[in-house]
Structures are given as structure tokens and as C-alpha cells.
Scaffold this active site. Structure first.
Site, short mmCIF file in Angstrom:
data_model
loop_
_atom_site.label_atom_id
_atom_site.label_comp_id
_atom_site.label_asym_id
_atom_site.label_seq_id
_atom_site.Cartn_x
_atom_site.Cartn_y
_atom_site.Cartn_z
N ASN A 7 -9.88 3.27 9.54
CA ASN A 7 -9.12 2.48 10.51
C ASN A 7 -7.65 2.50 10.10
OD1 ASN A 7 -7.76 0.20 11.62
ND2 ASN A 7 -9.74 -0.60 12.26
N ASP A 9 -5.05 1.06 11.73
CA ASP A 9 -4.23 -0.01 12.33
C ASP A 9 -3.17 -0.54 11.36
OD1 ASP A 9 -5.90 0.20 14.51
OD2 ASP A 9 -6.98 -1.66 14.10
N HIS A 10 -3.56 -0.65 10.10
CA HIS A 10 -2.63 -1.29 9.15
C HIS A 10 -1.42 -0.43 8.83
CE1 HIS A 10 -5.18 -4.67 8.81
NE2 HIS A 10 -6.20 -3.95 8.41
N HIS A 47 -7.34 0.41 17.01
CA HIS A 47 -7.58 -0.72 17.92
C HIS A 47 -6.28 -0.99 18.69
CE1 HIS A 47 -8.96 -5.26 18.20
NE2 HIS A 47 -8.69 -4.74 19.37
N ARG A 49 -4.65 -3.35 20.65
CA ARG A 49 -4.80 -4.75 21.03
C ARG A 49 -3.97 -5.06 22.26
NH1 ARG A 49 -6.99 -8.14 16.53
NH2 ARG A 49 -6.51 -9.82 17.96
N ARG A 53 0.16 -5.46 18.82
CA ARG A 53 0.81 -5.92 17.59
C ARG A 53 0.91 -4.83 16.53
NH1 ARG A 53 -3.66 -9.96 15.03
NH2 ARG A 53 -3.31 -11.00 17.01
N GLU A 74 -11.26 1.22 19.31
CA GLU A 74 -11.71 -0.18 19.29
C GLU A 74 -11.00 -0.92 20.41
OE1 GLU A 74 -11.25 -3.24 16.08
OE2 GLU A 74 -11.96 -1.52 14.95
N THR A 104 -7.21 -10.83 12.27
CA THR A 104 -7.92 -9.60 12.54
C THR A 104 -9.14 -9.99 13.37
OG1 THR A 104 -9.08 -7.71 11.53
CG2 THR A 104 -9.09 -9.78 10.30
N THR A 105 -10.01 -9.03 13.71
CA THR A 105 -11.17 -9.36 14.52
C THR A 105 -12.09 -10.29 13.71
OG1 THR A 105 -10.96 -7.15 15.39
CG2 THR A 105 -12.92 -8.37 16.02
N GLU A 155 -22.09 -1.97 15.64
CA GLU A 155 -21.41 -2.00 14.34
C GLU A 155 -21.62 -3.39 13.77
OE1 GLU A 155 -17.43 -0.37 13.95
OE2 GLU A 155 -16.93 -1.89 12.45
N HIS A 196 -15.84 -4.08 8.24
CA HIS A 196 -14.98 -5.27 8.11
C HIS A 196 -15.04 -5.83 6.69
CE1 HIS A 196 -12.52 -8.63 9.34
NE2 HIS A 196 -12.36 -8.02 10.49
N GLY A 197 -13.89 -5.81 6.05
CA GLY A 197 -13.77 -6.40 4.72
C GLY A 197 -14.41 -5.58 3.60
N GLY A 218 -10.63 -0.11 6.80
CA GLY A 218 -9.19 0.01 7.00
C GLY A 218 -8.37 -0.61 5.88
N HIS A 219 -8.40 -1.94 5.81
CA HIS A 219 -7.43 -2.65 4.98
C HIS A 219 -7.39 -2.18 3.54
CE1 HIS A 219 -4.85 -6.10 4.06
NE2 HIS A 219 -5.46 -6.06 2.90
#
Ligand code: PXP
Length: 246
Positions: A7, A9-10, A47, A49, A53, A74, A104-105, A155, A196-197, A218-219
Site C-alpha cells: 500500500n 498511500d503513505h 486508496h 479517498r 488527502r 481501495e 486511517t480505515t 480482506e 491493517h497494522g 503499507g505503514h
């Protein structure tokens, strides 16, 4: 083999911190996607959004043109974004809830409470040859609803597991929920991704969850990239995913 979707996005979040609303600033999320692919990532997730953002419309179009793996788009279920996805034609869309105030989501999609709406989007995507994944909390009612929606994938939201990772008892309860949800989804004919996470510490224990095909991460990869570079961050993650029993 367990696949890795990166991901990006970041990367765009960092760019927007300096170059708000501009696609020509650094760092470029598309360049990051290409670097992740070269390091072995199996797909790229972005994603778009509603509030733009981080990822911008042009980023997604450039990703569509330039990446050589799979684009996982996404998205929230809004008429504008659905129309964008239909014109973009990614390999797969992942439907997520979207709230403007969240960082985040933060939770899974309420498929059970909006089955008709989700079904309609699944039908539109199927007509366009686009696969659909639903981002779900590991909740049996949501998994059952997903099986009636027309989506091929879910997911599983691993955020609660990741948050409780350092509390042994709570972590085990979250892992048990993920295991049950993955089994139920598989029995109902759904294919299963997760995300996620996730990070280098918590991915190995996730190996007890059966039927996983892809992790979307991602993160931590973008954070690690500050110290070891994105290619090495992707390789490190692939290494800890490699012994997933499959
Ligand atoms: N999967 C979904 C559906 C997400 O919304 C996110 C966060 O953007 C991720 C995976 C990746 O989460 P993280 O950035 O915590 O790895």
C-alpha cells in the site's frame, strides 16, 4: 505462496505534507510502487479517498499505466468513486468504509447492514471484469453477508489483532477470531486476504490463520524504508511471509 500487496498511500501522505494537492512533488508514490515491484511485491494498493488527502486521481491513473503487477484499488462506495473505478479498470477493488475524521480505515465494511448497496457495486464491477474484495472485521455475520454479495474475496481487518499484539491473552482471542472468519469464508467459497497494522513482529504469528492469499501492508514498509530503503523493507517482509504454510 502468501503474496504481498504494498500500500503506497503513505508515500503520498508525505508528499502532501509539503506539496498539497500536487502530483509533481516528492516523494512520488508511483516511483515507490515501481521500486516495490522490483523488490518482489506481488501487487500495489492505493486508496483514493473522497477528501484526496494522500493519493490523487492522476497518481492512480499513472499507477494503472505503469505498474506491471496487480492494481488493488481501495475505495468507498460513493457514486463518484465507483464511476472512477469503472473507468480505471484495476484488477481488483477493495471496498472499505470511509469516515472523514478517521486517521486511517478504522473498521470493516458493514456488508450485513448494506447488502443491497454492496451487491449492486459487485454487479457493476463484475460486468466490467473487475474482481471485488470486501474489507471486513472478523465477524461471522459480516462474512456470511459477504458470501451473499457477489464478491469473490474478503480482506480480513487485522487491526484489532495488531493493536493487542503485546497483550498475550487478547492477542490470542483476536487470532482465534481471524482463524474462525478465514475458515468460514473459505467454506462459503470466498477467497481470503488480510491487512491493517501488520509488521515484521506480528506477521509470523498470523501464519496460524488458514487460507490467506495476500497481505496488504503499507505503514510499516514506508516507515522501515526511511532506514533501510523501500526495496529492502519489501524484501524483509517477503522473508517473514515466506514460510506461511499455505
Ligand atoms: N488494507 C486496508 C483495507 C487498508 O485500509 C489499509 C490502510 O490503508 C491497509 C490494508 C494497510 O494498513 P497499514 O498501512 O496499517 O499496513
Amino acid at each position: 505462496m502468501l503474496k504481498l500487496g504494498v500500500n503506497i498511500d503513505h508515500v503520498a501522505t508525505l508528499r502532501q505534507a509539503r506539496y498539497r494537492g500536487r502530483e509533481d512533488g516528492e516523494p512520488d508514490p508511483v516511483a515507490a510502487a515501481l521500486a516495490a515491484e522490483s523488490a518482489g511485491a506481488h501487487g500495489i494498493t492505493a486508496h483514493l479517498r473522497e477528501d484526496r488527502r494522500h493519493i490523487l486521481d492522476g497518481d492512480v491513473r499513472r499507477l494503472r499505466e505503469q505498474i506491471r503487477t496487480r492494481l488493488n484499488f481501495e475505495m468507498a462506495i460513493t457514486p463518484e468513486i465507483v464511476a472512477f473505478a469503472l473507468s480505471l479498470r484495476p484488477e481488483i477493488v477493495c471496498l472499505v468504509p470511509e469516515h472523514r475524521q478517521e486517521v486511517t480505515t478504522e473498521g470493516g465494511l458493514d456488508v450485513a447492514g448494506n447488502l443491497a448497496g454492496v451487491r449492486e457495486v459487485c454487479r457493476q464491477m463484475a460486468d466490467a471484469g473487475i474482481e471485488v474484495s470486501l474489507f471486513l472485521d472478523p465477524d461471522p455475520d459480516q462474512v456470511a453477508a459477504a458470501a451473499r454479495s457477489g464478491a469473490g474475496f474478503i480482506e480480513l481487518h487485522t487491526g484489532a489483532y495488531a493493536e493487542r499484539f503485546h497483550q498475550k491473552r487478547e492477542r490470542q482471542l483476536e487470532l482465534d477470531r481471524l482463524v474462525r472468519a478465514a475458515r468460514q469464508a473459505h467454506e462459503l467459497g470466498l477467497r481470503v486476504n488480510a491487512g491493517h497494522g501488520l509488521n515484521l513482529a506480528n506477521v509470523p504469528l498470523l501464519h496460524v490463520v488458514p487460507h490467506l492469499e495476500e497481505l496488504n501492508i503499507g505503514h510499516t514498509l514506508i516507515s522501515r524504508a526511511l532506514f533501510v530503503g523501500l526495496a529492502e523493507a519489501v524484501r524483509e517482509m517477503l522473508a517473514v511471509m515466506a514460510d506461511y504454510p499455505g
